[in-house]
Design an enzyme around this catalytic site. Structure first.
Site, PDB file in Angstrom:
ATOM      1  N   SER A 144       0.233  -5.956  -3.506  1.00 13.02           N
ATOM      2  CA  SER A 144      -0.566  -5.796  -2.226  1.00 13.02           C
ATOM      3  C   SER A 144      -0.053  -6.657  -0.968  1.00 13.02           C
ATOM      4  O   SER A 144       0.866  -7.440  -1.004  1.00 13.02           O
ATOM      5  CB  SER A 144      -1.912  -6.900  -2.456  1.00 13.02           C
ATOM      6  N   TYR A 157      -5.815 -14.678  -4.618  1.00  9.72           N
ATOM      7  CA  TYR A 157      -5.361 -13.192  -4.879  1.00  9.72           C
ATOM      8  C   TYR A 157      -4.039 -13.101  -4.310  1.00  9.72           C
ATOM      9  O   TYR A 157      -3.081 -12.483  -5.052  1.00  9.72           O
ATOM     10  CB  TYR A 157      -6.223 -12.176  -4.058  1.00  9.72           C
TER      11      TYR A 157
HETATM   12  P1  NDP Z   1     -10.965  -1.438  -8.413  1.00  6.47           P
HETATM   13  O1  NDP Z   1     -11.807  -2.616  -8.374  1.00  6.47           O
HETATM   14  O2  NDP Z   1     -11.585  -0.206  -7.775  1.00  6.47           O
HETATM   15  O3  NDP Z   1     -10.561  -1.105  -9.688  1.00  6.47           O
HETATM   16  C1  NDP Z   1      -9.939  -2.063 -10.408  1.00  6.47           C
HETATM   17  C2  NDP Z   1      -9.622  -1.476 -11.794  1.00  6.47           C
HETATM   18  O4  NDP Z   1      -9.104  -2.543 -12.605  1.00  6.47           O
HETATM   19  C3  NDP Z   1     -10.875  -0.948 -12.622  1.00  6.47           C
HETATM   20  O5  NDP Z   1     -10.351   0.193 -13.347  1.00  6.47           O
HETATM   21  C4  NDP Z   1     -11.200  -2.165 -13.573  1.00  6.47           C
HETATM   22  O6  NDP Z   1     -11.758  -1.812 -14.793  1.00  6.47           O
HETATM   23  C5  NDP Z   1      -9.987  -2.735 -13.666  1.00  6.47           C
HETATM   24  N1  NDP Z   1     -10.034  -3.972 -14.248  1.00  6.47           N
HETATM   25  C6  NDP Z   1     -10.327  -4.963 -13.684  1.00  6.47           C
HETATM   26  N2  NDP Z   1     -10.321  -6.166 -14.392  1.00  6.47           N
HETATM   27  C7  NDP Z   1     -10.083  -5.856 -15.639  1.00  6.47           C
HETATM   28  C8  NDP Z   1     -10.060  -6.307 -16.934  1.00  6.47           C
HETATM   29  N3  NDP Z   1     -10.286  -7.482 -17.146  1.00  6.47           N
HETATM   30  N4  NDP Z   1      -9.473  -5.606 -18.092  1.00  6.47           N
HETATM   31  C9  NDP Z   1      -9.168  -4.329 -17.966  1.00  6.47           C
HETATM   32  N5  NDP Z   1      -9.179  -3.615 -16.549  1.00  6.47           N
HETATM   33  C10 NDP Z   1      -9.738  -4.274 -15.810  1.00  6.47           C
HETATM   34  O7  NDP Z   1      -9.701  -1.717  -7.778  1.00  6.47           O
HETATM   35  P2  NDP Z   1      -8.404  -0.922  -6.600  1.00  6.47           P
HETATM   36  O8  NDP Z   1      -8.500   0.534  -7.391  1.00  6.47           O
HETATM   37  O9  NDP Z   1      -8.698  -1.015  -5.325  1.00  6.47           O
HETATM   38  O10 NDP Z   1      -7.189  -1.578  -6.944  1.00  6.47           O
HETATM   39  C11 NDP Z   1      -6.206  -1.327  -7.900  1.00  6.47           C
HETATM   40  C12 NDP Z   1      -4.925  -2.395  -7.726  1.00  6.47           C
HETATM   41  O11 NDP Z   1      -4.686  -1.912  -6.261  1.00  6.47           O
HETATM   42  C13 NDP Z   1      -5.307  -3.513  -7.905  1.00  6.47           C
HETATM   43  O12 NDP Z   1      -4.292  -4.410  -8.495  1.00  6.47           O
HETATM   44  C14 NDP Z   1      -5.350  -4.200  -6.426  1.00  6.47           C
HETATM   45  O13 NDP Z   1      -5.110  -5.737  -6.358  1.00  6.47           O
HETATM   46  C15 NDP Z   1      -4.301  -3.208  -5.558  1.00  6.47           C
HETATM   47  N6  NDP Z   1      -4.683  -2.937  -4.314  1.00  6.47           N
HETATM   48  C16 NDP Z   1      -5.727  -2.438  -3.755  1.00  6.47           C
HETATM   49  C17 NDP Z   1      -6.045  -2.441  -2.409  1.00  6.47           C
HETATM   50  C18 NDP Z   1      -7.156  -1.747  -2.012  1.00  6.47           C
HETATM   51  O14 NDP Z   1      -7.369  -1.612  -0.486  1.00  6.47           O
HETATM   52  N7  NDP Z   1      -7.885  -0.930  -2.786  1.00  6.47           N
HETATM   53  C19 NDP Z   1      -4.935  -2.929  -1.462  1.00  6.47           C
HETATM   54  C20 NDP Z   1      -4.034  -3.740  -2.108  1.00  6.47           C
HETATM   55  C21 NDP Z   1      -3.755  -3.743  -3.409  1.00  6.47           C
HETATM   56  P3  NDP Z   1     -13.116  -2.147 -15.452  1.00  6.47           P
HETATM   57  O15 NDP Z   1     -13.779  -3.047 -14.442  1.00  6.47           O
HETATM   58  O16 NDP Z   1     -13.657  -0.847 -16.159  1.00  6.47           O
HETATM   59  O17 NDP Z   1     -12.532  -3.099 -16.464  1.00  6.47           O
END
Ligand code: NDP
Length: 246
Positions: A144, A157
């Site tokens: 990020s 974060y």
């Molecule tokens: P979302 O919150 O939409 O999705 C996050 C995903 O991570 C979900 O599938 C969730 O699945 C999974 N996850 C979270 N915690 C756990 C856990 N304990 N075990 C297993 N799976 C887990 O996030 P984004 O798609 O937006 O983000 C994806 C990546 O991109 C992240 O690393 C984020 O930091 C990064 N990012 C996103 C940005 C944005 O603007 N969206 C900007 C910069 C970086 P579940 O809850 O089903 O377990």
């Protein structure tokens, strides 16, 4: 181009929604067998339905990435079934609580570190031998802009994403002389649940959809991509080389 991942096995963490969901779909559409990881079974099943309807295949692994022993078991299971791993997408992440450093609870801090940092280290630890067994093991991890900005209230974060970048760059350096390549991706603001939580007042329609990131991200994990230890910045479509400060 359409079947760059035919016969290849790909692990995608955080595949139940957002960026991970779209990347998993994209990999399957280009022929990969996708091992899809997340906690939410409904989201994984939706992904499986979509991929199967398009003629692709998945293995669903409902798993909480804070369960580090389960990550070790994942490596053993992949070894037993396929004997190798071609692609690892370390995408799962959490935002945590936006608040001053001194107000973050110990529990929230530990969870942020566990999901965003330690789980990715444990994935590397568990899956590295399998990536090395592939003829072209490729890994990409979602970072990020926060890793470099150090804005007030984003400390938890930011620290985890800075640590993730150090982790992946180190892994890239350790594997550079072999066939494994490992890079980072800054997606920039994307229309997902995480972004909506971080910026509740923002109009989601003003943001790119995760599907737009899929093409560039797949290019980074394709067998013919040979760069390593770099950061792909999606907002500027630039592959950034880290420069040493000393
Ligand atoms: P979302 O919150 O939409 O999705 C996050 C995903 O991570 C979900 O599938 C969730 O699945 C999974 N996850 C979270 N915690 C756990 C856990 N304990 N075990 C297993 N799976 C887990 O996030 P984004 O798609 O937006 O983000 C994806 C990546 O991109 C992240 O690393 C984020 O930091 C990064 N990012 C996103 C940005 C944005 O603007 N969206 C900007 C910069 C970086 P579940 O809850 O089903 O377990």
């Amino acid at each position: 181009m359409a079947n760059r991942f035919e016969g290849r096995v790909a692990v995608v963490t955080g595949a139940s929604r957002g960026i991970g969901y779209q990347v998993a779909k994209g990999l399957a559409a280009e022929g990969a067998h996708v091992v899809a990881i997340a906690r939410t079974v409904g989201g994984l099943e939706d992904l499986d339905d979509e991929i199967q309807a398009a003629g692709g295949s998945t293995t669903l692994v409902p798993l909480d990435l804070t369960d580090m022993d389960a990550i070790d078991r994942l490596g053993a299971a992949i070894h037993e079934r396929w004997g190798k791993l071609d692609v690892l997408i370390g995408n799962a992440g959490i935002l945590g609580v936006l608040s001053p450093l001194g107000h973050i609870s110990i529990k929230d801090w530990d969870k942020l570190m566990a999901v965003n940092v330690t789980a990715n280290w444990r994935l590397i630890r568990s899956l590295d031998p399998l990536l090395r067994t592939s003829d072209a093991g490729r890994a990409a991890f979602l970072s990020s802009g926060a890793a470099h900005k150090c804005r007030p209230f984003w400390g938890g974060y930011s620290v985890t994403k800075a640590a993730l970048e150090a982790l992946v760059r180190t892994y890239a350096a350790e594997t550079a002389s072999g066939t494994v390549r490992a890079n980072l991706v800054n997606p920039g603001p994307m229309r997902t649940a995480m972004r909506a939580k971080a910026m509740p007042g923002e109009d989601p329609q003003s943001l790119p959809e995760p599907a737009e990131l899929v093409g560039p991200l797949l290019d980074l994990v394709a067998p013919d991509f040979n760069e390593t230890g770099k950061l792909y910045d999606f907002p500027t479509r630039t592959l950034i080389e880290y420069t040493s400060m000393v």
